[in-house]
Design a protein around this motif. Structure first.
Motif, short mmCIF file in Angstrom:
data_model
loop_
_atom_site.label_atom_id
_atom_site.label_comp_id
_atom_site.label_asym_id
_atom_site.label_seq_id
_atom_site.Cartn_x
_atom_site.Cartn_y
_atom_site.Cartn_z
N LEU A 174 0.89 7.47 5.92
CA LEU A 174 0.22 7.17 7.19
C LEU A 174 -0.93 8.13 7.44
O LEU A 174 -1.97 7.72 7.98
CB LEU A 174 1.23 7.26 8.34
CG LEU A 174 2.33 6.18 8.34
CD1 LEU A 174 3.32 6.44 9.47
CD2 LEU A 174 1.73 4.79 8.46
N ARG A 175 -0.78 9.39 7.06
CA ARG A 175 -1.88 10.35 7.24
C ARG A 175 -3.05 10.03 6.32
O ARG A 175 -4.21 10.18 6.70
CB ARG A 175 -1.39 11.78 7.00
CG ARG A 175 -0.51 12.32 8.11
CD ARG A 175 -0.27 13.82 7.93
NE ARG A 175 0.46 14.11 6.69
CZ ARG A 175 1.78 14.12 6.60
NH1 ARG A 175 2.53 13.84 7.66
NH2 ARG A 175 2.38 14.42 5.45
N MET A 228 0.83 -1.21 0.00
CA MET A 228 0.00 0.00 0.00
C MET A 228 0.86 1.25 0.00
O MET A 228 0.56 2.23 -0.69
CB MET A 228 -0.94 0.00 1.20
CG MET A 228 -2.09 -0.98 1.12
SD MET A 228 -3.35 -0.70 2.38
CE MET A 228 -2.41 -0.91 3.89
N TYR A 229 1.94 1.22 0.80
CA TYR A 229 2.86 2.37 0.81
C TYR A 229 3.49 2.56 -0.56
O TYR A 229 3.59 3.68 -1.07
CB TYR A 229 3.95 2.19 1.86
CG TYR A 229 5.11 3.12 1.63
CD1 TYR A 229 4.98 4.49 1.87
CD2 TYR A 229 6.32 2.65 1.11
CE1 TYR A 229 6.04 5.36 1.62
CE2 TYR A 229 7.37 3.51 0.85
CZ TYR A 229 7.23 4.86 1.11
OH TYR A 229 8.26 5.72 0.85
N LEU A 230 3.92 1.45 -1.18
CA LEU A 230 4.56 1.53 -2.50
C LEU A 230 3.59 2.10 -3.53
O LEU A 230 3.97 2.93 -4.37
CB LEU A 230 5.03 0.14 -2.92
CG LEU A 230 6.19 0.05 -3.91
CD1 LEU A 230 7.43 0.73 -3.34
CD2 LEU A 230 6.49 -1.40 -4.23
N THR A 247 7.53 10.93 2.85
CA THR A 247 6.61 10.12 2.03
C THR A 247 5.89 9.09 2.90
O THR A 247 4.71 8.80 2.69
CB THR A 247 7.36 9.41 0.89
OG1 THR A 247 8.36 8.56 1.44
CG2 THR A 247 8.02 10.42 -0.04
N VAL A 248 6.62 8.53 3.89
CA VAL A 248 5.99 7.57 4.81
C VAL A 248 4.92 8.27 5.64
O VAL A 248 3.81 7.75 5.83
CB VAL A 248 7.05 6.92 5.72
CG1 VAL A 248 6.37 6.03 6.76
CG2 VAL A 248 8.04 6.10 4.89
N VAL A 280 -4.03 1.24 7.96
CA VAL A 280 -2.79 0.86 8.66
C VAL A 280 -3.12 0.39 10.07
O VAL A 280 -2.61 -0.65 10.52
CB VAL A 280 -1.81 2.05 8.70
CG1 VAL A 280 -0.62 1.73 9.60
CG2 VAL A 280 -1.33 2.39 7.30
N LEU A 281 -3.98 1.12 10.75
CA LEU A 281 -4.38 0.73 12.11
C LEU A 281 -5.10 -0.62 12.11
O LEU A 281 -4.88 -1.46 12.99
CB LEU A 281 -5.28 1.82 12.69
CG LEU A 281 -5.66 1.68 14.17
CD1 LEU A 281 -4.42 1.75 15.05
CD2 LEU A 281 -6.66 2.76 14.57
#
Length: 270
Positions: free
Chosen positions: A120-121, A91-93, A115-116, A127-128
């Motif tokens: 997360l925002r 998902m981050y990628l 970027t991380v 993510v949680l």
């Protein structure tokens, strides 16, 4: 059980990078954002399909909702744990490449705390959700149940039934097929499957417990430990939120389609 963990650690990253290679070769004009996003959605659909199949198998084999056990429960939890961890990376990628393609926060340079943080925002709830499954749901399932409640863990596996259809919908949008009949049919499938398997599932679990022990549905919660009720509430709350978002999106698509039909009918009437 270690074999299940290692198998999951090999299968899901392997599928992701395999899909990326196939998609790049099949559609060389696609950007990295397109390839990564579709690959992540395909892996998500595979995991959800396996989870649903495991859940149906467990639920259908348990006659006693508390004491019956099935070997799939602990093994699939371990098999799916690497997916949850790897999906955070995928998902981050996807977010990173999308930002670069769109000229957003990740455009000028490479990976960074900035970027991380932006990822997360943007996707904090997902993510949680993933971290809660890894850090709370998995230890509880493996170590603190004393072998009880496999039926209910199987029920929770089936919450993934709607995920393949959600993934298909996003892939169709990526392919610019969001105005097609296929996308509309898929959307009609998403809403009832999500509502049934992620929201109605919880009263169903309470009802099955009450039926076995002769307790009326409205009294079941008072016969369960507080932590069970709180755990179910924590699991249910984001599902209600996401379902509200799906309804809002469905309403927007319906209004957009209706305006398009009216615009097409207007010139004919003239």
């Amino acid at each position: 059980m270690i074999a299940a963990l290692l198998c999951g650690a090999a299968v899901f990253p392997g599928l992701f990078f395999g899909f990326r290679k196939i998609l790049k070769r099949t559609w060389p004009e696609w950007s990295d954002a397109d390839v990564t996003s579709v690959s992540e959605r395909l892996v998500s659909a595979v995991h959800a399909s396996l989870a649903t199949a495991a859940g149906v198998t467990v639920v259908s084999s348990c006659r006693d909702v508390m004491t019956d056990s099935h070997w799939l429960v602990n093994n699939f939890v371990l098999f799916g744990a690497p997916y949850m961890l790897f999906d955070l990376y995928a998902m981050y990628l996807s977010h990173y490449h999308t930002e670069r393609t769109g000229g957003g926060s990740g455009a000028p340079g490479g990976h960074s705390p900035h970027t991380v943080g932006a990822f997360l925002r943007k996707d904090w709830m997902l993510v949680l959700h993933h971290l809660a499954l890894l850090l709370i749901f998995m230890p509880v399932t493996l170590f603190f149940r004393r072998g009880l409640g496999d039926f209910f863990i199987g029920c929770l596996f089936t919450t993934e039934l709607s995920t393949p259809f959600i993934s298909i919908g996003k892939i169709l949008i990526q392919l610019r097929l969001d105005g097609t009949r296929l996308h509309r049919i898929n959307g009609l499938i998403v809403l009832p499957t999500f509502f049934t398997c992620r929201i109605l599932l919880f009263p169903f679990m309470y009802w099955t417990y009450g039926r076995q022990f002769g307790i009326p549905l409205h009294r079941v919660a008072f016969h369960l430990p507080l932590q069970c009720n709180l755990g179910n509430l924590v699991l249910l709350a984001p599902q209600v939120y996401w379902f509200a978002l799906l309804l809002r999106k469905a309403r927007r698509l319906y209004l957009r389609q209706r305006r398009r039909q009216e615009d097409e009918a207007g010139p004919k009437a003239d």
